[in-house]
Design a protein around this motif. Structure first.
Motif, PDB file in Angstrom:
ATOM      1  N   THR A 154      -5.394  -1.810   3.245  1.00  0.00           N
ATOM      2  CA  THR A 154      -5.104  -0.881   2.159  1.00  0.00           C
ATOM      3  C   THR A 154      -5.948   0.378   2.277  1.00  0.00           C
ATOM      4  OG1 THR A 154      -4.509  -2.730   0.719  1.00  0.00           O
ATOM      5  CG2 THR A 154      -5.017  -0.633  -0.348  1.00  0.00           C
ATOM      6  N   HIS A 155      -7.220   0.207   2.621  1.00  0.00           N
ATOM      7  CA  HIS A 155      -8.095   1.370   2.746  1.00  0.00           C
ATOM      8  C   HIS A 155      -7.643   2.285   3.876  1.00  0.00           C
ATOM      9  CE1 HIS A 155     -11.808   3.718   2.511  1.00  0.00           C
ATOM     10  NE2 HIS A 155     -11.818   3.685   3.832  1.00  0.00           N
ATOM     11  N   ASP A 202      -7.767   3.153  -3.360  1.00  0.00           N
ATOM     12  CA  ASP A 202      -7.493   1.780  -2.943  1.00  0.00           C
ATOM     13  C   ASP A 202      -8.168   0.754  -3.847  1.00  0.00           C
ATOM     14  OD1 ASP A 202      -9.475   2.439  -0.085  1.00  0.00           O
ATOM     15  OD2 ASP A 202     -10.084   1.022  -1.629  1.00  0.00           O
ATOM     16  N   ASN A 221     -10.269   8.248  -0.920  1.00  0.00           N
ATOM     17  CA  ASN A 221      -9.459   7.117  -0.500  1.00  0.00           C
ATOM     18  C   ASN A 221      -9.989   5.803  -1.071  1.00  0.00           C
ATOM     19  OD1 ASN A 221      -7.562   5.583   0.946  1.00  0.00           O
ATOM     20  ND2 ASN A 221      -8.994   5.319   2.612  1.00  0.00           N
ATOM     21  N   LYS A 243     -12.063  -4.852  -5.824  1.00  0.00           N
ATOM     22  CA  LYS A 243     -12.273  -4.480  -4.433  1.00  0.00           C
ATOM     23  C   LYS A 243     -13.762  -4.490  -4.109  1.00  0.00           C
ATOM     24  CE  LYS A 243     -11.797  -0.702  -1.129  1.00  0.00           C
ATOM     25  NZ  LYS A 243     -13.164  -0.857  -0.596  1.00  0.00           N
ATOM     26  N   GLY A 280      -4.525   4.019   3.026  1.00  0.00           N
ATOM     27  CA  GLY A 280      -4.774   5.030   2.002  1.00  0.00           C
ATOM     28  C   GLY A 280      -5.204   6.361   2.588  1.00  0.00           C
ATOM     29  N   ALA A 319      -5.436   0.065  -6.110  1.00  0.00           N
ATOM     30  CA  ALA A 319      -4.415  -0.720  -5.418  1.00  0.00           C
ATOM     31  C   ALA A 319      -4.782  -2.196  -5.397  1.00  0.00           C
ATOM     32  CB  ALA A 319      -4.225  -0.197  -3.994  1.00  0.00           C
ATOM     33  N   SER A 320      -6.076  -2.507  -5.291  1.00  0.00           N
ATOM     34  CA  SER A 320      -6.508  -3.902  -5.315  1.00  0.00           C
ATOM     35  C   SER A 320      -6.203  -4.546  -6.659  1.00  0.00           C
ATOM     36  CB  SER A 320      -8.013  -3.998  -5.023  1.00  0.00           C
ATOM     37  OG  SER A 320      -8.307  -3.588  -3.711  1.00  0.00           O
ATOM     38  N   ALA A 357       0.829  -1.204   0.000  1.00  0.00           N
ATOM     39  CA  ALA A 357       0.000   0.000   0.000  1.00  0.00           C
ATOM     40  C   ALA A 357       0.863   1.253   0.000  1.00  0.00           C
ATOM     41  CB  ALA A 357      -0.935  -0.006   1.206  1.00  0.00           C
ATOM     42  N   TRP A 403      -8.123  -5.631   2.078  1.00  0.00           N
ATOM     43  CA  TRP A 403      -8.903  -4.434   1.736  1.00  0.00           C
ATOM     44  C   TRP A 403      -8.920  -3.422   2.872  1.00  0.00           C
ATOM     45  CZ3 TRP A 403     -13.122  -8.127  -0.406  1.00  0.00           C
ATOM     46  CH2 TRP A 403     -12.840  -8.436  -1.744  1.00  0.00           C
TER      47      TRP A 403
END
Length: 666
Positions: free
Chosen positions: A413-414, A444, A440, A459, A417, A447-448, A365, A410
């Motif tokens: 990462t969230h 993310d 955000n 995500k 973020g 990012a997933s 992340a 998830w």
């Protein structure tokens, strides 16, 4: 399910079927004038906030620097502290009072939050007890009498007001009872080997004084925050067998860590793979600590941040790995050090698809967001496996030790973020939630897609089951619900029923539409990076964001801001006619399209030929400036099988029954 090469998949969290959906009136050609009339923005440009969306030539921002000493009394679950606050007035105004936030007062039996959001804080305490407040001048303390109103404290400054460029030093002593395992915002939670303390919103914090409202003193009702930036030097005293992790850099490792732990941290700073700093065996081994009685004081430092938080427990396993970013200076006068991704969690969190992988997720992340948007500025990034609040603070996030698999990825990462929104880009979460949770959620989701070749893509939000997995469909119940708030609705006025569908999902999906369908990734990414860079450690408003994206991307987007942010409009296109020019395929084909919605997103018109080929034409928003019907001509070619609007299904068109039309001659 992919939506073409550029479309990120973002699944609505909580976009359940909502009662009361109704169709909007079909617009006429005259209505198009309203659709495209310039959208007034809430904050007019001035010398502080320019028309380009950048900070203006006279932009100013006040500053708050803290030195804090805290102590946890574990038998009583009491936290006591002493804080020295240096507040700098950079505004053009003279200030005769200061306002601070006392978030722990949310737990008082008759707090405003208890009436506004009773489900958010089931435990009650006496809140934050202020023991003393004083101005410090040349080492001498002059007592002040605070005026406390719910979660706010006002301090009247004696003598002359604090004028531009002046500083004032305030010393505050306080204590409170940590209110049990609620929400991770100062929680104490029992685990197998002891209790986990997640300490946040734990000291009197300065309110923001800005050019928009003066003192921004909204009471804390359980949502989010708005804070000034500064440097934090803070220490935490806990029992000898506790491990503490916190925002920023640990300044006294030799006093609180064993030689073995320090050697393991040094190894982790060179390792791309996770290294155990405290093992499962260490948790139950008294010799794994530098002392076996009394207390230890852990000292941390963090520069240019709006807040700090920490976690403390005798139960923590601790692991770490290096972050592949340049070294950073942990404190003034110190040499740069490698950055570390870290995780702490109890034995209950151990597992090959559980917290064993947390640091892998943390590392990804931080590196991904840094390379894609803006470089992470702080020494460490820490994931805490505790009560399971899913809550973010600068440099540290609080998640749940029971999280596993995609849910752990998830949520990690969230929450990390949020280091970018709103920890780096310091928007006002109390008022403009979409600039926090929505922005955000947007980053993310990408990012997933990026992590481990899409291991956890697309995500989904862990709290809610997805619907179709197609955002263009999942958002429609929200858009058509007459009770649904708009994105510009103040954060505290968004009912819980709509908080996730609107604040998170609609905001994020709007940015996906802007990136994938309106501007394209190259223009969007350049503008969005400029927004982050320009407003890093500052306080942008929605108007600043709207103006900067237009200016940097070179596009008038007022129609989009109106339809998506100020209203809940949607696109709805219909094919009304498909025919050959002069009934001859060699002369070309003409397609007539009617606009039935009020959001004129670019739409792809595809002409599918009988030989299996097709031709596409993107119809831009400007096509509808003065008309609700247009006709598009295609050159002659093979015989036509059908015309299709939005063939990749990327637009939230609620009525797709009229998006396909067959050629009559078939």
């Amino acid at each position: 399910m992919a939506y073409g090469k550029l479309m990120v998949i973002l699944t609505c969290a909580g976009c359940c079927a909502i009662d009361g959906a109704q169709a909007a009136p079909v617009p006429t050609a005259m209505d198009m004038r309203r659709v495209f009339t310039p959208q007034p923005l809430p904050d007019p440009p001035n010398r502080y906030n320019s028309g380009s969306g950048l900070p203006g030539p006279d932009y100013w921002q006040n500053r708050a620097d803290y030195v804090i000493h805290a102590h946890i009394d574990t038998p009583t679950h009491a936290l006591s502290g002493e804080e020295t606050l240096i507040y700098t007035n950079n505004s053009p105004d003279s200030l005769d009072t200061l306002w601070l936030q006392l978030d722990q007062n949310i737990y008082r039996p008759h707090s405003r939050a208890g009436f506004a959001n009773p489900e958010r804080h089931p435990n009650t305490t006496d809140g934050m007890e202020i023991d003393s407040v004083a101005i410090v001048h040349h080492g001498h303390e002059t007592p002040l009498r605070p005026r406390i109103s719910d979660t706010r404290m006002q301090l009247a400054l004696p003598g002359a007001p604090l004028s531009h460029g002046q500083k004032v030093q305030i010393r505050i002593r306080w204590h409170y009872i940590i209110p049990g395992p609620w929400g991770g915002r100062t929680a104490v939670t029992p685990a197998r080997d002891g209790e986990i303390y997640e300490i946040a919103q734990w000291y009197p914090r300065m309110c923001v004084y800005d050019s928009h409202r003066g003192w921004d003193t909204l009471p804390y009702l359980g949502q989010e925050f708005y804070l000034e930036y500064g440097n934090f030097d803070y220490s935490v005293t806990v029992p000898w067998n506790f491990t503490v992790v916190g925002s920023g850099a640990l300044l006294n490792p030799a006093q609180v860590l064993t030689r073995t732990e320090r050697a393991r941290l040094a190894q982790a700073a060179r390792s791309d793979r996770t290294v155990m700093i405290r093992t499962e065996h260490d948790v139950t081994d008294p010799t794994s600590h530098v002392a076996r009685m009394g207390e230890k004081t852990w000292r941390f430092y963090m520069e240019n941040t709006r807040d700090v938080s920490f976690a403390a427990s005798p139960t923590f396993l601790w692991d770490a790995a290096r972050i592949d970013l340049p070294p950073v200076r942990p404190a003034p006068g110190m040499k740069p050090v490698p950055r570390l991704a870290m995780s702490v969690y109890p034995r209950e969190g151990i597992g090959p698809q559980a917290w064993d992988r947390s640091t892998e997720y943390v590392r990804h992340a931080i590196e991904y967001f840094s390379r894609q948007w803006f470089s992470y500025p702080w020494p460490n990034a820490i994931n805490v496996g505790g009560h399971g609040a899913g809550m973010e603070y600068p440099g540290i996030v609080f998640d749940g030790w029971e999280d596993r698999n995609d849910t752990l990825f998830w949520i990690t990462t969230h929450e990390l973020g949020h280091g970018w929104f709103p920890m780096i880009v310091g928007s006002n979460e109390r008022r403009d939630a979409f600039m926090d949770e929505g922005f955000n959620t947007f980053i993310d989701a990408y990012a997933s897609q990026h992590f481990n070749h899409g291991e956890y893509a697309p995500k989904h939000d862990a709290e809610f089951a997805p619907l179709t997995g197609r955002p263009a469909d999942d958002i429609i119940p929200v858009l058509k619900d007459p009770q649904a708030p708009t994105l510009m609705t103040p954060a505290e006025l968004v009912p819980e029923k709509y908080r996730h569908p609107v604040t998170y999902f609609k905001s994020a999906y709007g940015l996906v539409l802007l990136r994938e369908q309106i501007l394209g990734p190259e223009r969007f990414d350049t503008a969005f990076r400029r927004y982050i860079q320009a407003w890093a450690y500052h306080h942008p408003t929605p108007s600043d964001f709207f103006r900067l994206m237009e200016s940097e991307a070179g596009e008038d987007l007022g129609w989009f801001w109106r339809g998506w942010y100020f209203e809940n409009d949607w696109p709805d296109y219909a094919l009304s006619r498909l025919s050959y020019i002069n009934n001859d395929a060699r002369q070309g084909t003409q397609v007539s399209i009617k606009a039935k919605g009020r959001l004129m997103l670019p739409v792809t018109l595809r002409l599918a030929y009988s030989d299996g080929t097709h031709a596409d034409q993107v119809i831009p928003p400007e096509s509808w400036h003065l008309a609700d019907n247009i006709t598009v001509a295609f050159p002659g070619g093979p015989t036509v099988d059908r015309a299709i609007l939005d063939p990749e299904h990327v637009l939230p068109d609620p009525d797709r029954s009229d998006n396909i039309r067959l050629m009559k001659s078939r």
